[in-house]
Design a protein around this motif. Sequence first.
Motif, PDB file in Angstrom:
ATOM      1  N   GLU A   1       1.023   6.282   6.809  1.00 36.21           N
ATOM      2  CA  GLU A   1       0.240   6.789   7.697  1.00 36.21           C
ATOM      3  C   GLU A   1      -1.156   7.535   7.392  1.00 36.21           C
ATOM      4  OE1 GLU A   1       3.433   7.030   7.781  1.00 36.21           O
ATOM      5  OE2 GLU A   1       3.895   5.508   9.258  1.00 36.21           O
ATOM      6  N   TYR A   2      -0.639   8.240   6.302  1.00 35.32           N
ATOM      7  CA  TYR A   2      -1.689   9.056   5.859  1.00 35.32           C
ATOM      8  C   TYR A   2      -2.832   8.257   5.000  1.00 35.32           C
ATOM      9  CZ  TYR A   2      -4.430  12.039   2.327  1.00 35.32           C
ATOM     10  OH  TYR A   2      -5.525  12.876   1.717  1.00 35.32           O
ATOM     11  N   CYS A   3      -2.405   7.065   4.292  1.00 32.97           N
ATOM     12  CA  CYS A   3      -3.437   6.159   3.748  1.00 32.97           C
ATOM     13  C   CYS A   3      -4.201   5.512   4.839  1.00 32.97           C
ATOM     14  CB  CYS A   3      -2.579   5.077   2.965  1.00 32.97           C
ATOM     15  SG  CYS A   3      -1.887   5.550   1.646  1.00 32.97           S
ATOM     16  N   ARG A   4      -3.593   5.003   6.108  1.00 36.90           N
ATOM     17  CA  ARG A   4      -4.401   4.381   7.099  1.00 36.90           C
ATOM     18  C   ARG A   4      -5.490   5.377   7.443  1.00 36.90           C
ATOM     19  NH1 ARG A   4       0.777   1.722  10.035  1.00 36.90           N
ATOM     20  NH2 ARG A   4       0.777  -0.394   8.970  1.00 36.90           N
ATOM     21  N   GLY A   5      -5.071   6.763   7.908  1.00 39.61           N
ATOM     22  CA  GLY A   5      -5.992   7.665   8.365  1.00 39.61           C
ATOM     23  C   GLY A   5      -7.149   7.800   7.418  1.00 39.61           C
TER      24      GLY A   5
ATOM     25  N   ARG B   1       5.535 -12.887   7.339  1.00 39.03           N
ATOM     26  CA  ARG B   1       4.805 -13.161   6.423  1.00 39.03           C
ATOM     27  C   ARG B   1       3.225 -12.774   6.474  1.00 39.03           C
ATOM     28  NH1 ARG B   1       4.598 -16.234   1.980  1.00 39.03           N
ATOM     29  NH2 ARG B   1       2.949 -17.442   1.633  1.00 39.03           N
ATOM     30  N   ASP B   2       2.651 -12.819   7.633  1.00 42.09           N
ATOM     31  CA  ASP B   2       1.208 -12.419   7.974  1.00 42.09           C
ATOM     32  C   ASP B   2       1.382 -10.890   7.641  1.00 42.09           C
ATOM     33  OD1 ASP B   2       0.718 -15.225   8.373  1.00 42.09           O
ATOM     34  OD2 ASP B   2       0.227 -14.873  10.330  1.00 42.09           O
ATOM     35  N   GLU B   3       2.492 -10.126   8.137  1.00 41.98           N
ATOM     36  CA  GLU B   3       2.205  -8.727   8.051  1.00 41.98           C
ATOM     37  C   GLU B   3       2.475  -8.209   6.654  1.00 41.98           C
ATOM     38  OE1 GLU B   3       5.519  -7.724  10.740  1.00 41.98           O
ATOM     39  OE2 GLU B   3       4.402  -8.332  12.825  1.00 41.98           O
ATOM     40  N   LEU B   4       3.272  -9.018   5.948  1.00 42.39           N
ATOM     41  CA  LEU B   4       3.501  -8.584   4.510  1.00 42.39           C
ATOM     42  C   LEU B   4       2.375  -8.945   3.731  1.00 42.39           C
ATOM     43  CD1 LEU B   4       7.165 -10.012   3.925  1.00 42.39           C
ATOM     44  CD2 LEU B   4       6.405  -7.529   3.775  1.00 42.39           C
ATOM     45  N   LEU B   5       1.638  -9.912   4.028  1.00 40.69           N
ATOM     46  CA  LEU B   5       0.089 -10.136   3.328  1.00 40.69           C
ATOM     47  C   LEU B   5      -0.646  -9.180   3.791  1.00 40.69           C
ATOM     48  CD1 LEU B   5       0.249 -14.161   3.705  1.00 40.69           C
ATOM     49  CD2 LEU B   5       0.606 -12.725   1.509  1.00 40.69           C
ATOM     50  N   ALA B   6      -0.783  -8.524   5.092  1.00 41.75           N
ATOM     51  CA  ALA B   6      -1.521  -7.684   5.474  1.00 41.75           C
ATOM     52  C   ALA B   6      -1.195  -6.392   4.715  1.00 41.75           C
ATOM     53  CB  ALA B   6      -1.674  -7.368   6.903  1.00 41.75           C
ATOM     54  N   ASP B   7       0.128  -6.263   4.723  1.00 46.19           N
ATOM     55  CA  ASP B   7       0.448  -4.804   3.819  1.00 46.19           C
ATOM     56  C   ASP B   7      -0.133  -4.799   2.503  1.00 46.19           C
ATOM     57  OD1 ASP B   7       1.624  -3.807   6.281  1.00 46.19           O
ATOM     58  OD2 ASP B   7       3.423  -4.284   5.441  1.00 46.19           O
ATOM     59  N   LEU B   8       0.108  -6.071   1.796  1.00 41.79           N
ATOM     60  CA  LEU B   8      -0.265  -5.832   0.532  1.00 41.79           C
ATOM     61  C   LEU B   8      -1.790  -6.059   0.261  1.00 41.79           C
ATOM     62  CD1 LEU B   8       2.236  -9.002  -0.696  1.00 41.79           C
ATOM     63  CD2 LEU B   8       1.687  -6.982  -1.788  1.00 41.79           C
ATOM     64  N   ARG B   9      -2.496  -6.374   1.261  1.00 42.87           N
ATOM     65  CA  ARG B   9      -4.017  -6.166   1.007  1.00 42.87           C
ATOM     66  C   ARG B   9      -4.347  -4.774   1.530  1.00 42.87           C
ATOM     67  NH1 ARG B   9      -3.882 -11.207   4.116  1.00 42.87           N
ATOM     68  NH2 ARG B   9      -3.898  -9.948   6.138  1.00 42.87           N
ATOM     69  N   ASP B  10      -3.496  -4.264   2.448  1.00 46.65           N
ATOM     70  CA  ASP B  10      -3.703  -2.879   2.784  1.00 46.65           C
ATOM     71  C   ASP B  10      -3.601  -1.880   1.358  1.00 46.65           C
ATOM     72  OD1 ASP B  10      -4.838  -3.370   5.254  1.00 46.65           O
ATOM     73  OD2 ASP B  10      -2.858  -2.859   6.056  1.00 46.65           O
ATOM     74  N   LEU B  11      -2.594  -2.158   0.864  1.00 48.61           N
ATOM     75  CA  LEU B  11      -1.821  -1.446  -0.393  1.00 48.61           C
ATOM     76  C   LEU B  11      -2.922  -1.588  -1.462  1.00 48.61           C
ATOM     77  CD1 LEU B  11       0.250  -0.146  -1.642  1.00 48.61           C
ATOM     78  CD2 LEU B  11       1.321  -2.147  -2.575  1.00 48.61           C
ATOM     79  N   ALA B  12      -3.734  -2.566  -1.761  1.00 48.61           N
ATOM     80  CA  ALA B  12      -4.840  -2.820  -2.835  1.00 48.61           C
ATOM     81  C   ALA B  12      -5.917  -2.037  -2.537  1.00 48.61           C
ATOM     82  CB  ALA B  12      -5.045  -4.280  -2.969  1.00 48.61           C
ATOM     83  N   VAL B  13      -6.240  -1.726  -1.128  1.00 45.49           N
ATOM     84  CA  VAL B  13      -7.483  -0.986  -0.789  1.00 45.49           C
ATOM     85  C   VAL B  13      -6.875   0.516  -1.012  1.00 45.49           C
ATOM     86  CG1 VAL B  13      -8.737  -0.189   1.202  1.00 45.49           C
ATOM     87  CG2 VAL B  13      -8.436  -2.696   0.588  1.00 45.49           C
ATOM     88  N   TYR B  14      -5.594   0.931  -0.552  1.00 46.28           N
ATOM     89  CA  TYR B  14      -4.982   2.399  -0.577  1.00 46.28           C
ATOM     90  C   TYR B  14      -5.018   2.686  -2.121  1.00 46.28           C
ATOM     91  CZ  TYR B  14      -3.252   1.187   4.165  1.00 46.28           C
ATOM     92  OH  TYR B  14      -3.164   1.191   5.337  1.00 46.28           O
ATOM     93  N   GLN B  15      -4.684   1.852  -2.841  1.00 43.24           N
ATOM     94  CA  GLN B  15      -4.546   2.218  -4.096  1.00 43.24           C
ATOM     95  C   GLN B  15      -5.813   2.409  -4.980  1.00 43.24           C
ATOM     96  OE1 GLN B  15      -2.344  -0.514  -6.955  1.00 43.24           O
ATOM     97  NE2 GLN B  15      -2.411   0.587  -8.605  1.00 43.24           N
ATOM     98  N   ALA B  16      -6.938   1.545  -4.427  1.00 45.49           N
ATOM     99  CA  ALA B  16      -8.153   1.654  -5.067  1.00 45.49           C
ATOM    100  C   ALA B  16      -8.925   2.791  -4.745  1.00 45.49           C
ATOM    101  CB  ALA B  16      -8.999   0.294  -4.828  1.00 45.49           C
ATOM    102  N   LEU B  17      -8.275   3.313  -3.494  1.00 43.88           N
ATOM    103  CA  LEU B  17      -9.416   4.635  -3.173  1.00 43.88           C
ATOM    104  C   LEU B  17      -8.506   5.815  -3.458  1.00 43.88           C
ATOM    105  CD1 LEU B  17     -10.754   3.295   0.199  1.00 43.88           C
ATOM    106  CD2 LEU B  17     -11.943   3.925  -1.996  1.00 43.88           C
TER     107      LEU B  17
END
Length: 132
Positions: free
Chosen positions: A112-116, A38-54
């Motif tokens: 991985e590209y998103c993270r980088g 659950r914590d990992e999925l919530l972190a992925d959702l937060r990351d996804l929002a940032v990736y999409q915004a940028l």
Amino acid sequence: MRDDALPPDPFAGDPNDPVWAFSDEDPATPEPVSAQERDELLADLRDLAVYQALLEQRSVRGVVVDCAECQEPHYHDWALLRASLEQLLSDGRMRPHEPAFDPNPAAYVSWEYCRGFIDGVTATAKQPASSK
């Protein structure tokens, strides 16, 4: 009609058989996600929002995932990926969905590209103005 006269069921034995969407029964009720998942999925959702915004403003439509099962790339638009992660969070599994229609591979990047990309943006933002 005899059973052997019918074509084979392409979803035989598949716990994600779409026919279960029309039934109250579910042959393989998934286990709820663990606290760590659950914590990992919530972190992925937060990351996804940032990736999409940028990245969306740079014409990136979403994320491509190399499927280990079929050895094919799967293209997920931002909204579809978000919905899939939210469904995994709430239901413990992702239901099948239609693949992207004729996606342009150049418009999708890997996780991985998103993270980088975010790491690069963050590192640049932290540099003093004189060193930029």
